[in-house]
Design a protein around this motif. Structure first.
Motif, PDB file in Angstrom:
ATOM      1  N   LEU A 108      34.633  22.740   6.204  1.00 16.09           N
ATOM      2  CA  LEU A 108      35.035  23.627   7.292  1.00 16.09           C
ATOM      3  C   LEU A 108      34.314  24.966   7.128  1.00 16.09           C
ATOM      4  CD1 LEU A 108      38.897  23.120   7.613  1.00 16.09           C
ATOM      5  CD2 LEU A 108      37.041  21.754   8.579  1.00 16.09           C
ATOM      6  N   PRO A 109      33.756  25.527   8.201  1.00 14.67           N
ATOM      7  CA  PRO A 109      33.162  26.861   8.086  1.00 14.67           C
ATOM      8  C   PRO A 109      34.245  27.888   7.756  1.00 14.67           C
ATOM      9  CG  PRO A 109      32.554  25.795  10.161  1.00 14.67           C
ATOM     10  CD  PRO A 109      33.646  24.991   9.568  1.00 14.67           C
ATOM     11  N   ASP A 110      33.900  28.888   7.000  1.00 18.61           N
ATOM     12  CA  ASP A 110      34.857  29.950   6.688  1.00 18.61           C
ATOM     13  C   ASP A 110      35.407  30.552   7.972  1.00 18.61           C
ATOM     14  OD1 ASP A 110      34.387  29.566   4.027  1.00 18.61           O
ATOM     15  OD2 ASP A 110      33.042  31.289   3.786  1.00 18.61           O
ATOM     16  N   GLY A 111      36.733  30.677   8.039  1.00 20.53           N
ATOM     17  CA  GLY A 111      37.366  31.299   9.192  1.00 20.53           C
ATOM     18  C   GLY A 111      37.688  30.361  10.334  1.00 20.53           C
ATOM     19  N   VAL A 112      37.377  29.069  10.195  1.00 19.19           N
ATOM     20  CA  VAL A 112      37.639  28.100  11.263  1.00 19.19           C
ATOM     21  C   VAL A 112      38.725  27.134  10.795  1.00 19.19           C
ATOM     22  CG1 VAL A 112      36.678  26.286  12.730  1.00 19.19           C
ATOM     23  CG2 VAL A 112      35.282  28.276  12.134  1.00 19.19           C
ATOM     24  N   ASP A 113      39.783  26.972  11.588  1.00 15.99           N
ATOM     25  CA  ASP A 113      40.876  26.084  11.196  1.00 15.99           C
ATOM     26  C   ASP A 113      40.508  24.620  11.416  1.00 15.99           C
ATOM     27  OD1 ASP A 113      42.169  24.998  13.838  1.00 15.99           O
ATOM     28  OD2 ASP A 113      41.835  27.130  14.216  1.00 15.99           O
ATOM     29  N   LEU A 114      41.328  23.735  10.867  1.00 12.52           N
ATOM     30  CA  LEU A 114      41.017  22.313  10.846  1.00 12.52           C
ATOM     31  C   LEU A 114      40.887  21.728  12.250  1.00 12.52           C
ATOM     32  CD1 LEU A 114      40.638  19.800   9.055  1.00 12.52           C
ATOM     33  CD2 LEU A 114      43.114  19.454   9.136  1.00 12.52           C
ATOM     34  N   ILE A 115      41.753  22.089  13.176  1.00  8.03           N
ATOM     35  CA  ILE A 115      41.704  21.523  14.532  1.00  8.03           C
ATOM     36  C   ILE A 115      40.479  22.047  15.281  1.00  8.03           C
ATOM     37  CG2 ILE A 115      42.923  21.277  16.718  1.00  8.03           C
ATOM     38  CD1 ILE A 115      44.191  19.837  14.289  1.00  8.03           C
ATOM     39  N   THR A 116      40.245  23.339  15.233  1.00  4.42           N
ATOM     40  CA  THR A 116      39.104  23.924  15.946  1.00  4.42           C
ATOM     41  C   THR A 116      37.783  23.389  15.429  1.00  4.42           C
ATOM     42  OG1 THR A 116      40.385  25.942  16.319  1.00  4.42           O
ATOM     43  CG2 THR A 116      38.010  26.109  16.587  1.00  4.42           C
ATOM     44  N   ALA A 117      37.710  23.070  14.148  1.00  2.00           N
ATOM     45  CA  ALA A 117      36.466  22.579  13.551  1.00  2.00           C
ATOM     46  C   ALA A 117      35.976  21.287  14.193  1.00  2.00           C
ATOM     47  CB  ALA A 117      36.658  22.372  12.055  1.00  2.00           C
ATOM     48  N   ALA A 118      36.871  20.539  14.835  1.00  2.00           N
ATOM     49  CA  ALA A 118      36.463  19.299  15.499  1.00  2.00           C
ATOM     50  C   ALA A 118      35.488  19.541  16.638  1.00  2.00           C
ATOM     51  CB  ALA A 118      37.696  18.565  16.023  1.00  2.00           C
ATOM     52  N   SER A 119      35.460  20.753  17.158  1.00  2.00           N
ATOM     53  CA  SER A 119      34.590  21.064  18.293  1.00  2.00           C
ATOM     54  C   SER A 119      33.157  21.380  17.881  1.00  2.00           C
ATOM     55  CB  SER A 119      35.147  22.274  19.054  1.00  2.00           C
ATOM     56  OG  SER A 119      35.034  23.462  18.269  1.00  2.00           O
ATOM     57  N   LEU A 120      32.872  21.417  16.576  1.00  2.00           N
ATOM     58  CA  LEU A 120      31.591  21.942  16.111  1.00  2.00           C
ATOM     59  C   LEU A 120      30.482  20.929  15.821  1.00  2.00           C
ATOM     60  CD1 LEU A 120      32.739  24.855  13.784  1.00  2.00           C
ATOM     61  CD2 LEU A 120      31.358  25.057  15.862  1.00  2.00           C
ATOM     62  N   PRO A 121      30.720  19.815  15.132  1.00  2.00           N
ATOM     63  CA  PRO A 121      29.587  19.036  14.614  1.00  2.00           C
ATOM     64  C   PRO A 121      28.569  18.594  15.657  1.00  2.00           C
ATOM     65  CG  PRO A 121      31.611  18.341  13.547  1.00  2.00           C
ATOM     66  CD  PRO A 121      32.013  19.268  14.647  1.00  2.00           C
ATOM     67  N   GLU A 122      29.014  18.047  16.779  1.00  2.00           N
ATOM     68  CA  GLU A 122      28.066  17.528  17.771  1.00  2.00           C
ATOM     69  C   GLU A 122      27.256  18.648  18.418  1.00  2.00           C
ATOM     70  OE1 GLU A 122      26.067  14.799  20.352  1.00  2.00           O
ATOM     71  OE2 GLU A 122      27.155  14.518  18.478  1.00  2.00           O
ATOM     72  N   VAL A 123      27.916  19.725  18.849  1.00  2.00           N
ATOM     73  CA  VAL A 123      27.164  20.810  19.482  1.00  2.00           C
ATOM     74  C   VAL A 123      26.283  21.517  18.466  1.00  2.00           C
ATOM     75  CG1 VAL A 123      28.807  21.189  21.358  1.00  2.00           C
ATOM     76  CG2 VAL A 123      29.066  22.483  19.235  1.00  2.00           C
ATOM     77  N   ALA A 124      26.801  21.718  17.258  1.00  2.00           N
ATOM     78  CA  ALA A 124      26.026  22.411  16.236  1.00  2.00           C
ATOM     79  C   ALA A 124      24.761  21.644  15.896  1.00  2.00           C
ATOM     80  CB  ALA A 124      26.876  22.616  14.983  1.00  2.00           C
ATOM     81  N   CYS A 125      24.890  20.336  15.686  1.00  2.00           N
ATOM     82  CA  CYS A 125      23.728  19.531  15.312  1.00  2.00           C
ATOM     83  C   CYS A 125      22.750  19.371  16.471  1.00  2.00           C
ATOM     84  CB  CYS A 125      24.183  18.168  14.799  1.00  2.00           C
ATOM     85  SG  CYS A 125      25.025  18.239  13.201  1.00  2.00           S
ATOM     86  N   ILE A 152      27.756  22.537  24.822  1.00  2.00           N
ATOM     87  CA  ILE A 152      26.427  22.836  24.277  1.00  2.00           C
ATOM     88  C   ILE A 152      26.008  24.248  24.661  1.00  2.00           C
ATOM     89  CG2 ILE A 152      23.977  22.247  24.417  1.00  2.00           C
ATOM     90  CD1 ILE A 152      25.414  20.189  22.835  1.00  2.00           C
ATOM     91  N   GLY A 153      26.175  24.595  25.915  1.00  2.00           N
ATOM     92  CA  GLY A 153      25.708  25.885  26.410  1.00  2.00           C
ATOM     93  C   GLY A 153      26.383  27.064  25.749  1.00  2.00           C
ATOM     94  N   THR A 154      27.712  27.019  25.638  1.00  2.00           N
ATOM     95  CA  THR A 154      28.426  28.158  25.043  1.00  2.00           C
ATOM     96  C   THR A 154      28.041  28.341  23.577  1.00  2.00           C
ATOM     97  OG1 THR A 154      30.327  26.697  24.597  1.00  2.00           O
ATOM     98  CG2 THR A 154      30.395  28.030  26.619  1.00  2.00           C
ATOM     99  N   HIS A 155      27.721  27.245  22.903  1.00  2.00           N
ATOM    100  CA  HIS A 155      27.279  27.336  21.513  1.00  2.00           C
ATOM    101  C   HIS A 155      25.840  27.850  21.445  1.00  2.00           C
ATOM    102  CE1 HIS A 155      27.428  26.242  17.227  1.00  2.00           C
ATOM    103  NE2 HIS A 155      26.191  25.820  17.377  1.00  2.00           N
ATOM    104  N   ALA A 156      24.966  27.315  22.308  1.00  2.00           N
ATOM    105  CA  ALA A 156      23.550  27.693  22.272  1.00  2.00           C
ATOM    106  C   ALA A 156      23.337  29.165  22.614  1.00  2.00           C
ATOM    107  CB  ALA A 156      22.760  26.805  23.234  1.00  2.00           C
ATOM    108  N   ILE A 157      24.158  29.717  23.503  1.00  2.00           N
ATOM    109  CA  ILE A 157      24.049  31.143  23.818  1.00  2.00           C
ATOM    110  C   ILE A 157      24.178  31.969  22.540  1.00  2.00           C
ATOM    111  CG2 ILE A 157      25.220  33.108  24.917  1.00  2.00           C
ATOM    112  CD1 ILE A 157      26.089  31.130  27.146  1.00  2.00           C
TER     113      ILE A 157
END
Length: 325
Positions: A108-125, A152-157
């Motif tokens: 888990l990234p520092d500062g990110v809770d377990l549920i929110t972290a589910a939103s990261l791997p696909e957009v991040a990669c 994707i867009g909100t992450h890429a910004i």
């Protein structure tokens, strides 16, 4: 265990919560008790029968998850049972458990809770592999993101801004564009009332992250700057179009389409390679607060059909929808 299964190709109503065989961690894999997954456009295509999983992947939809490691497969030494993680998946996220290669698992990234972290791997990669590892976005360049209000867009910004780029985005309403601006977008373009080619002018964009495909290809080539890189990650606007090399050659332009799901597990250019780059380069940006997960809402996983319908409608979804079993 229970998981969401599409009983046949079709609309959101074909998704149902049903009992399926328990997954087992094979050699080099970990078994994760899923805390949450997230909805991606590719999930909608799989539900419709247009995006089958690669060989060996579960038929269960879901390209990312967060959770707790429940078991280790043979040869796994860098994780322990009980570790809280998130993971990039080839499938299986819409369930209670999933087995995944250990190389595709992230802390888990520092500062990110377990549920929110589910939103990261696909957009991040997806974003990191396209605009950083392949396109090589540099400080001072212009990055154009189509679909700036999506996951994707909100992450890429945010990634573009963290890397020192000027970020331009397209979206379908002034309200959504205002929210993109709040994430750091410098140039906002309403695709219903404006032409992104005209807005960018002669300078153009050095990197374009495109989710439309065919319908935007010609205008994307026009909008590219010299030595510009067009990265195609979707085909919401169609799969086939005519490519005008006369527009590309004078600009030394390149057009690349990079898939993520079908990459091999290990080796050069693999999913494991992408995940390692994300851990090294992107996770510190999240820990520092320069890049934040953008979550529209959290729904019960049993309501996956409602989540698909919401995303499919193209309405008010901004960022990612999380599914929690």
């Amino acid at each position: 265990m229970y998981a969401i299964v599409a009983r046949e190709p079709g609309g959101p109503d074909v998704l149902e919560w049903t009992e399926v065989p328990d997954p087992q961690a094979g050699p080099g894999e970990v078994l994760i008790d899923i805390a949450a997954s997230a909805v991606n456009r590719a999930d909608l295509l799989q539900r419709q029968g247009f995006y089958p999983p690669p060989p060996g992947a579960p038929n269960i939809i879901g390209l990312e998850c967060s959770g707790t490691i429940a078991a280790l497969g043979e040869g796994v030494t860098n994780w322990e049972v009980g570790d809280e993680v998130c993971a990039l998946l080839a499938g299986g996220g819409y369930g209670q458990r999933v087995a995944v290669p250990a190389t595709q698992v992230l802390p888990l990234p520092d500062g990110v809770d377990l549920i929110t972290a589910a939103s990261l791997p696909e957009v991040a990669c997806t974003v990191w592999s396209n605009i950083v590892q392949h396109a090589g976005l540099r400080s001072g360049e212009i990055l154009l993101i189509h679909g700036g209000a999506g996951g994707i867009g909100t992450h890429a910004i945010q990634v573009g801004k963290a890397l020192g780029a000027t970020v331009a985005v397209t979206a379908g309403s002034d309200e959504r564009l205002a929210r993109c601006a709040s994430l750091g977008a410098d140039i906002t373009i309403n695709y219903k009332t404006q032409d992104f080619v005209e807005v960018l002018g002669k300078r153009g964009a050095d990197v374009i992250l495109d989710n439309m495909g065919a319908s935007y290809l010609d205008r994307n080539l026009t909008a590219l700057a010299n030595d510009g890189r067009l990265m195609v990650i979707g085909f919401q606007g169609g799969r086939k179009a005519e490519l005008d090399f006369a527009k590309m050659l004078p600009k030394r332009a390149s057009v690349t389409s990079l898939g993520l799901r079908g990459r091999p597990v290990s080796g050069r250019g693999s999913k494991g390679d992408v995940v390692a780059g994300v851990l090294e380069g992107l996770w510190p940006l999240i820990a520092s607060g320069k890049v934040k997960p953008i979550v529209h809402e959290v729904r019960p996983m049993q309501d996956a059909s409602g989540a698909h319908a919401a995303l499919e409608s193209g309405g008010e979804v901004f960022g990612k929808i999380i599914l929690k079993p």
